[in-house]
Design a protein around this motif. Structure first.
Motif, PDB file in Angstrom:
ATOM      1  N   PRO A   1       2.299  -3.052  -7.925  1.00 67.62           N
ATOM      2  CA  PRO A   1       1.096  -2.727  -8.703  1.00 67.62           C
ATOM      3  C   PRO A   1      -0.156  -3.458  -8.222  1.00 67.62           C
ATOM      4  O   PRO A   1      -1.264  -3.075  -8.581  1.00 67.62           O
ATOM      5  CB  PRO A   1       1.453  -3.173 -10.129  1.00 67.62           C
ATOM      6  N   PHE A   2       0.026  -4.528  -7.443  1.00 63.73           N
ATOM      7  CA  PHE A   2      -1.122  -5.375  -7.127  1.00 63.73           C
ATOM      8  C   PHE A   2      -1.468  -5.391  -5.648  1.00 63.73           C
ATOM      9  O   PHE A   2      -2.470  -5.970  -5.257  1.00 63.73           O
ATOM     10  CB  PHE A   2      -0.852  -6.813  -7.592  1.00 63.73           C
ATOM     11  N   LEU A   3      -0.586  -4.815  -4.822  1.00 60.72           N
ATOM     12  CA  LEU A   3      -0.777  -4.923  -3.382  1.00 60.72           C
ATOM     13  C   LEU A   3      -0.645  -3.557  -2.708  1.00 60.72           C
ATOM     14  O   LEU A   3       0.221  -2.754  -3.090  1.00 60.72           O
ATOM     15  CB  LEU A   3       0.294  -5.847  -2.773  1.00 60.72           C
ATOM     16  N   THR A   4      -1.464  -3.325  -1.691  1.00 60.88           N
ATOM     17  CA  THR A   4      -1.277  -2.140  -0.858  1.00 60.88           C
ATOM     18  C   THR A   4      -0.212  -2.447   0.200  1.00 60.88           C
ATOM     19  O   THR A   4       0.162  -3.604   0.409  1.00 60.88           O
ATOM     20  CB  THR A   4      -2.583  -1.773  -0.131  1.00 60.88           C
ATOM     21  N   ASP A   5       0.244  -1.407   0.882  1.00 58.92           N
ATOM     22  CA  ASP A   5       1.221  -1.607   1.956  1.00 58.92           C
ATOM     23  C   ASP A   5       0.690  -2.581   2.997  1.00 58.92           C
ATOM     24  O   ASP A   5       1.387  -3.494   3.431  1.00 58.92           O
ATOM     25  CB  ASP A   5       1.516  -0.271   2.663  1.00 58.92           C
ATOM     26  N   SER A   6      -0.567  -2.373   3.413  1.00 61.89           N
ATOM     27  CA  SER A   6      -1.075  -3.225   4.492  1.00 61.89           C
ATOM     28  C   SER A   6      -1.295  -4.656   4.013  1.00 61.89           C
ATOM     29  O   SER A   6      -1.126  -5.599   4.788  1.00 61.89           O
ATOM     30  CB  SER A   6      -2.334  -2.635   5.129  1.00 61.89           C
ATOM     31  N   GLU A   7      -1.602  -4.828   2.730  1.00 62.30           N
ATOM     32  CA  GLU A   7      -1.740  -6.199   2.209  1.00 62.30           C
ATOM     33  C   GLU A   7      -0.393  -6.916   2.193  1.00 62.30           C
ATOM     34  O   GLU A   7      -0.286  -8.085   2.563  1.00 62.30           O
ATOM     35  CB  GLU A   7      -2.354  -6.175   0.807  1.00 62.30           C
ATOM     36  N   ALA A   8       0.642  -6.171   1.779  1.00 60.39           N
ATOM     37  CA  ALA A   8       1.986  -6.776   1.765  1.00 60.39           C
ATOM     38  C   ALA A   8       2.424  -7.107   3.194  1.00 60.39           C
ATOM     39  O   ALA A   8       3.015  -8.163   3.456  1.00 60.39           O
ATOM     40  CB  ALA A   8       2.988  -5.828   1.110  1.00 60.39           C
ATOM     41  N   PHE A   9       2.122  -6.206   4.117  1.00 62.14           N
ATOM     42  CA  PHE A   9       2.486  -6.434   5.521  1.00 62.14           C
ATOM     43  C   PHE A   9       1.731  -7.641   6.079  1.00 62.14           C
ATOM     44  O   PHE A   9       2.302  -8.482   6.783  1.00 62.14           O
ATOM     45  CB  PHE A   9       2.182  -5.169   6.344  1.00 62.14           C
ATOM     46  N   TRP A  10       0.461  -7.736   5.728  1.00 67.41           N
ATOM     47  CA  TRP A  10      -0.347  -8.884   6.181  1.00 67.41           C
ATOM     48  C   TRP A  10       0.245 -10.189   5.631  1.00 67.41           C
ATOM     49  O   TRP A  10       0.399 -11.172   6.351  1.00 67.41           O
ATOM     50  CB  TRP A  10      -1.802  -8.700   5.725  1.00 67.41           C
TER      51      TRP A  10
ATOM     52  N   PRO B   1      -2.672  -4.216   9.725  1.00 74.03           N
ATOM     53  CA  PRO B   1      -2.968  -5.275   8.759  1.00 74.03           C
ATOM     54  C   PRO B   1      -4.463  -5.571   8.694  1.00 74.03           C
ATOM     55  O   PRO B   1      -4.880  -6.688   8.887  1.00 74.03           O
ATOM     56  CB  PRO B   1      -2.181  -6.453   9.308  1.00 74.03           C
ATOM     57  N   GLU B   2      -5.225  -4.526   8.448  1.00 74.03           N
ATOM     58  CA  GLU B   2      -6.664  -4.750   8.358  1.00 74.03           C
ATOM     59  C   GLU B   2      -7.032  -5.085   6.922  1.00 74.03           C
ATOM     60  O   GLU B   2      -7.223  -4.211   6.091  1.00 74.03           O
ATOM     61  CB  GLU B   2      -7.416  -3.518   8.861  1.00 74.03           C
ATOM     62  N   VAL B   3      -7.079  -6.359   6.668  1.00 71.80           N
ATOM     63  CA  VAL B   3      -7.393  -6.839   5.337  1.00 71.80           C
ATOM     64  C   VAL B   3      -8.701  -7.626   5.447  1.00 71.80           C
ATOM     65  O   VAL B   3      -8.786  -8.549   6.251  1.00 71.80           O
ATOM     66  CB  VAL B   3      -6.252  -7.735   4.808  1.00 71.80           C
ATOM     67  N   PRO B   4      -9.706  -7.245   4.684  1.00 73.69           N
ATOM     68  CA  PRO B   4     -10.996  -7.942   4.783  1.00 73.69           C
ATOM     69  C   PRO B   4     -10.843  -9.439   4.467  1.00 73.69           C
ATOM     70  O   PRO B   4      -9.987  -9.801   3.653  1.00 73.69           O
ATOM     71  CB  PRO B   4     -11.863  -7.259   3.719  1.00 73.69           C
ATOM     72  N   PRO B   5     -11.667 -10.274   5.084  1.00 81.81           N
ATOM     73  CA  PRO B   5     -11.519 -11.726   4.923  1.00 81.81           C
ATOM     74  C   PRO B   5     -11.512 -12.186   3.456  1.00 81.81           C
ATOM     75  O   PRO B   5     -10.713 -13.043   3.077  1.00 81.81           O
ATOM     76  CB  PRO B   5     -12.751 -12.280   5.649  1.00 81.81           C
ATOM     77  N   GLN B   6     -12.351 -11.566   2.629  1.00 74.14           N
ATOM     78  CA  GLN B   6     -12.399 -12.014   1.233  1.00 74.14           C
ATOM     79  C   GLN B   6     -11.075 -11.709   0.531  1.00 74.14           C
ATOM     80  O   GLN B   6     -10.557 -12.516  -0.235  1.00 74.14           O
ATOM     81  CB  GLN B   6     -13.555 -11.329   0.501  1.00 74.14           C
ATOM     82  N   ARG B   7     -10.530 -10.528   0.859  1.00 74.30           N
ATOM     83  CA  ARG B   7      -9.243 -10.160   0.268  1.00 74.30           C
ATOM     84  C   ARG B   7      -8.133 -11.061   0.814  1.00 74.30           C
ATOM     85  O   ARG B   7      -7.197 -11.413   0.097  1.00 74.30           O
ATOM     86  CB  ARG B   7      -8.954  -8.681   0.572  1.00 74.30           C
ATOM     87  N   GLN B   8      -8.238 -11.452   2.078  1.00 74.41           N
ATOM     88  CA  GLN B   8      -7.261 -12.385   2.653  1.00 74.41           C
ATOM     89  C   GLN B   8      -7.231 -13.679   1.846  1.00 74.41           C
ATOM     90  O   GLN B   8      -6.162 -14.216   1.536  1.00 74.41           O
ATOM     91  CB  GLN B   8      -7.603 -12.693   4.109  1.00 74.41           C
TER      92      GLN B   8
END
Lengths: 109, 393
Positions: A90-99, A25-32
C-alpha cells in the motif's frame, strides 16, 4: 532452511504480481530520503534501526546474499505469510521496493 | 589575533558549560528520561519545570530502548537494542556503568528488592541477570533451543512479587517464572504450549496476573501468579475469530496497558480497535473503534481517560477515550511518529514523543491542550522516576 521457507512464498507472491526484474530504480532523491527514513524507523521497529535484527531478522548484506534484489522486493511488497512481516504494497511502488532492496543488498551507511 | 583570543576564551569557558560534571542536589521524584533513539543518547528532564537538565551520550543503539529505575530513583538502567545495559546517574547526568551483555536485546526489569537487573535477549535468546550495583553477571539463563543455530527469542520480561521474574519465549510458545530468591541458584518454572508466538507481555499492577499477547493465534495467555499450579490458560480466545486481520506494521505494546476500575483496555492486533475486558472474569465487554491499529493503550493514573497511539501509517494521531462512556472524546494530530506517552505520576500531564518533529509535547490531561514543546532528537521512550515504585515497570 530459511531459503527453503522463503522460495515458495516468493513463488506465490510472484504469481500475484511480479516485480519486473528490469524495474528501473528511478526514485527521486527526496523520495529516497523518505524511503531510508521509513527503512530505519518503521522497518527498524522489528529489524532494528541499524538493521541488525530484532523480532525480525537482520537485514545486512551478508545475511541477504542468497537472495536477488527482485526476490527481496517481492518480500517487501507482499510480506511473508505466517510471519509478522506485513506487505508494504500500500505504501511502495514496485520501483521503490526494488530500490530499497538494492540498498539492502549494498548495505546502508 | 582577536579570533585566537576568542577561541582561547571559549576553550576556557567549556568546562563551565559542560555541567555534567556537577551533580544536582535535589529529589528525583519529578524527574525522568527521554530516549533519543537515533543518536544513542538520552535527555534527563525536570518534569515540574518542563526543562532539560542533562544530555547523556554514548548509550549505543537505542532504537526500541526501555528503562527501569533503581528503588532510590537515582539511577536509570537503560536497555539498548544492541545488547547494551547502561546505568545512568540522573543526578549527575553521567554513565555510572555500561556493559554490552548480549548481541540483540529487548528490554528488562528490576527485581522487587532492587538488587537485580534482568535483561531479555533475542540473540543469543535467553535472560541474563546482573547485580544492580555493579552490573556483574549473577545468572545466565539460556532459552529453549529452536534449532542447531539458535535459541528462542525472549519477550515480555517483567518483575513479579517474591523476587521473581516472568518471561515468555517467542519461538517456542512458553512462559517461564524465574525465582531469584536464591540468586546463586535460580529456580525456573516452565509453562509450555501457552500459545503461538507470544510477542510481548505485561503483569498487572498488583503483580498477580501475567498476560502474554500472541501473534500466531487469537487470544492471550494468562498466568495467575497466585496459583501457578493452575497453569497458563487462554483468554479472549474468540477475539478476532472470523475477522479479517489487517497487516500489522508495528507490534502493539502491552506494558503500560490500561486498567480502569474493573475494566482493562487492550490494543487489538491487526484491528482498528481497543478491546474492553472485564478484568474480574477476563470476558470481553466491548470494542471501541479507533483511528488505526493501536500500539500503546495507556490509562491516566486515575483511570478516567485512556490515551491511544497508533501504528504506521497512522502514527501521527492520538486519541483519548473516556473510560466511563467508552467514547473517543478527543482526536488530534500532534505530528508524525507519535511513538510513546508517559503520564506524570498523578496524571495531570502527559508527555508525548513526536519522533519526526524532533520534539516532546506536553499536554494537560484536563484540557487536553498542548502546554509546552521541548526539543529532543528523534525521541522514543519516555520514562519518569515514578516507575521506580511500580511492579512491572
Amino acid at each position: 532452511m530459511h531459503r527453503l521457507l522463503f522460495l515458495p512464498i516468493v513463488g506465490a507472491a510472484l504469481s500475484l504480481g511480479p516485480v519486473s526484474s528490469v524495474a528501473s530504480p528511478e526514485v527521486p532523491p527526496q523520495r529516497q530520503a523518505e524511503l531510508i527514513h521509513l527503512l530505519k524507523h518503521d522497518c527498524g521497529s522489528c529489524h532494528g534501526m541499524r538493521l541488525e535484527g530484532g523480532l525480525g531478522p537482520a537485514l545486512k548484506p551478508n545475511r541477504l546474499q542468497n537472495w536477488s534484489p527482485e526476490q527481496l522486493a517481492v518480500t517487501i511488497l507482499y510480506g511473508r505469510p505466517g510471519t509478522p512481516m506485513p506487505p508494504w504494497r500500500p505504501f511502495l511502488t514496485d520501483s521503490e521496493a526494488f530500490w530499497l532492496a538494492q540498498q539492502l543488498k549494498q548495505g546502508l551507511q | 589575533m582577536m579570533k585566537g583570543l576568542s577561541l582561547l576564551l571559549s576553550l576556557l569557558l567549556l568546562p563551565v558549560a559542560a555541567s555534567a560534571a556537577e551533580c544536582l542536589t535535589r529529589g528525583t521524584g519529578d524527574m525522568g528520561i527521554v530516549v533519543e533513539r537515533a543518536a544513542g543518547s538520552l535527555k534527563v528532564m525536570d518534569t515540574s519545570a518542563h526543562a532539560e537538565l542533562f544530555r547523556v551520550e554514548g548509550l549505543g543503539d537505542l532504537s526500541h530502548a526501555s528503562a527501569v529505575y533503581s528503588r532510590d530513583a537515582r539511577y536509570a538502567y537503560v536497555f539498548g537494542r544492541d545488547g547494551g545495559l547502561t546505568k545512568v546517574d540522573i543526578l549527575c547526568g553521567t554513565i555510572a556503568k555500561r556493559i554490552v551483555q548480549g548481541g540483540n536485546s529487548i528490554g528488562g526489569a528490576i527485581s522487587q528488592d532492587g538488587s537485580l537487573i534482568a535483561v531479555s535477549n533475542y540473540e543469543p535468546g535467553g535472560v541474563k541477570i546482573f547485580s544492580a550495583e555493579d552490573l556483574s553477571l549473577v545468572a545466565d539463563i539460556p532459552a529453549t533451543r529452536v534449532d542447531q543455530e539458535k535459541l528462542s527469542k525472549t519477550v515480555g520480561l517483567v518483575d513479579a512479587p517474591d523476587q521473581k521474574f516472568v518471561v515468555s519465549l517467542f519461538d517456542t510458545g512458553e512462559s517461564w517464572i524465574i525465582d531469584m530468591s536464591n540468586p546463586q541458584n535460580p529456580a525456573i518454572q516452565r509453562f509450555t504450549n501457552i500459545g503461538k508466538l507470544p510477542y510481548d507481555a505485561l503483569i498487572t499492577g498488583d503483580g498477580r496476573y501475567y498476560i502474554a499477547g500472541l501473534f500466531g493465534q487469537d487470544g492471550l495467555s494468562l498466568i495467575d501468579l497466585w496459583h501457578p499450579e493452575k497453569g497458563a490458560r487462554l483468554i479472549l480466545k474468540d477475539y478476532g475469530k472470523g475477522d479479517q486481520k489487517l497487516p500489522v506494521y508495528k507490534m502493539p505494546h502491552l506494558e503500560g496497558w490500561a486498567m480502569a476500575g474493573d475494566q482493562a483496555f487492550l490494543p487489538a492486533v491487526g484491528q482498528h480497535q481497543v478491546l474492553v475486558v472485564d478484568h474480574r472474569d477476563w470476558q470481553e465487554k466491548g470494542r471501541i473503534a479507533v483511528h488505526g491499529q493501536p500500539v500503546f493503550v495507556m490509562a491516566r493514573p486515575d483511570g478516567r481517560q485512556v490515551w491511544v497511539n497508533f501504528a504506521f501509517p497512522d502514527n501521527d494521531t492520538i486519541q483519548v477515550i473516556d473510560t466511563e462512556t467508552l467514547q473517543v472524546i478527543k482526536s488530534f494530530k500532534p505530528g508524525k511518529g507519535a511513538l510513546h506517552m508517559e503520564f506524570s505520576p498523578r496524571g495531570e500531564e502527559v508527555w508525548i514523543s513526536i519522533r519526526d518533529q524532533d520534539e516532546v509535547q506536553i499536554y494537560s490531561t484536563r484540557t487536553m491542550e498542548l502546554i509546552k514543546t521541548l526539543p529532543v532528537d528523534k525521541p522514543s521512550g519516555i520514562f519518569f522516576t515514578a516507575r521506580a515504585h511500580q511492579t512491572g515497570l
